[in-house]
Design an enzyme around this catalytic site. Structure first.
Site, PDB file in Angstrom:
ATOM      1  N   CYS A  96       0.700  -1.125  -0.031  1.00 20.33           N
ATOM      2  CA  CYS A  96      -0.410  -0.026   0.092  1.00 20.33           C
ATOM      3  C   CYS A  96       0.873   0.736  -0.322  1.00 20.33           C
ATOM      4  O   CYS A  96       1.993   1.588  -1.011  1.00 20.33           O
ATOM      5  CB  CYS A  96      -1.075  -0.179   0.942  1.00 20.33           C
ATOM      6  SG  CYS A  96      -2.396   1.118   1.380  1.00 20.33           S
ATOM      7  N   HIS A 109      -3.344  -5.363   0.395  1.00 25.47           N
ATOM      8  CA  HIS A 109      -3.494  -5.668   1.925  1.00 25.47           C
ATOM      9  C   HIS A 109      -3.374  -6.877   1.940  1.00 25.47           C
ATOM     10  O   HIS A 109      -4.160  -7.278   2.867  1.00 25.47           O
ATOM     11  CB  HIS A 109      -4.158  -4.229   3.166  1.00 25.47           C
ATOM     12  CG  HIS A 109      -3.793  -3.485   3.371  1.00 25.47           C
ATOM     13  ND1 HIS A 109      -2.200  -2.954   3.801  1.00 25.47           N
ATOM     14  CD2 HIS A 109      -4.244  -2.102   2.775  1.00 25.47           C
ATOM     15  CE1 HIS A 109      -2.745  -1.389   3.722  1.00 25.47           C
ATOM     16  NE2 HIS A 109      -3.495  -0.612   2.625  1.00 25.47           N
ATOM     17  N   GLU A 134      -1.780  -8.725   4.013  1.00 25.94           N
ATOM     18  CA  GLU A 134      -1.557  -8.630   5.484  1.00 25.94           C
ATOM     19  C   GLU A 134      -3.568  -8.383   7.076  1.00 25.94           C
ATOM     20  O   GLU A 134      -3.125  -8.577   7.724  1.00 25.94           O
ATOM     21  CB  GLU A 134      -0.635  -7.890   6.397  1.00 25.94           C
ATOM     22  CG  GLU A 134      -1.346  -6.521   6.732  1.00 25.94           C
ATOM     23  CD  GLU A 134      -0.919  -5.773   5.766  1.00 25.94           C
ATOM     24  OE1 GLU A 134      -1.543  -6.451   4.314  1.00 25.94           O
ATOM     25  OE2 GLU A 134      -1.396  -4.478   6.025  1.00 25.94           O
TER      26      GLU A 134
END
Ligand code: MN
Length: 238
Positions: A100, A207, A209
């Site tokens: 990002c 993202h 994660e």
């Protein structure tokens, strides 16, 4: 309770994702711009790779613009710290994964620019951020044929999450586009790799994660596995 003192932090899901994926994450400091930047080469030395995480806007001042809104001013101190870490990692031929903001920072570090705000700068943009949905905001991406994401995922299309309001405007010289959204926003970039002597630098606008199990979404482990492979190729040639 911190009395307004600056904090340096890691989002917990980043640590969880990396540990589950087989890495041992650690946050690197210091951030203070008064500390000599040459320290970063030494700090990075014990580590196999650098991950640049998400967060605040990259300051538009780095690409010659003034912030058009006070809330788009970013954080120059954090930018400087991450530029220095990025350059030290590339100089040491340590793989870099930007997520990002990290993906955007790589583009700016290499001489590119950003949309300060996709919604106002990019007519007909799709919704790349939704405060209520947050990481549940999703959109399609297309992988560039023959690019690394196309090769590792063996597909042309995928769905990813999207939590960003800046985006790559002018692509930095040398960067290769790996994925685009249907509105043409660049969602992944990489420095071309011919051999293990070349820097391995990958940016993704989404993202991995933040993902909770969702069959629609692109699996995240192949990204980490690609990073681990790059690390192994480098240690094999040391
Ligand atoms: Mn997006």
């Amino acid at each position: 309770m911190y009395g307004g003192r600056p904090l340096a932090f890691v989002e917990q899901s980043m640590l969880d994702w990396l540990v589950r994926g087989g890495a041992i994450p650690s946050m690197l400091g210091p951030v203070d711009p008064s500390i000599d930047r040459s320290i970063y080469a030494e700090l990075l030395q014990p580590f196999d790779a650098l991950i640049l995480q998400g967060g605040v806007d990259v300051s538009p001042t780095w690409y010659g613009e003034t912030p058009r809104s006070p809330e788009w001013a970013g954080d120059r101190a954090r930018d400087e710290y991450e530029f220095a870490l990025f350059r030290a990692a590339v100089a040491a031929n340590k793989p870099v994964l930007g997520i990002c903001r990290g993906h955007q920072l790589i583009n700016v570090a290499l001489g590119g620019s950003l949309f300060q705000d996709i919604t106002t700068d990019h007519p007909n943009a799709l919704q790349h951020r939704n405060a209520a949905l947050y990481q549940r905001n999703q959109h399609d991406v297309s992988f560039v044929p023959g690019g690394m994401l196309h090769r590792i995922y063996e597909t042309h299309h995928a769905v990813i999450n999207s939590v960003h309001h800046q985006g790559i405007k002018q692509l930095a010289p040398g960067l290769e586009v790996l994925a685009r959204a249907p509105d043409d926003v660049i969602e992944s970039v990489m420095l071309p790799v011919e051999s293990s002597q070349d820097p391995w630098v990958l940016g993704v606008q989404w993202h991995p994660e933040f993902q909770t199990p969702d069959d629609r979404l692109l699996p995240t482990q192949p990204l980490l596995d690609a990073l681990f492979d790059a690390i192994k190729r480098r240690s094999a040639t040391d």
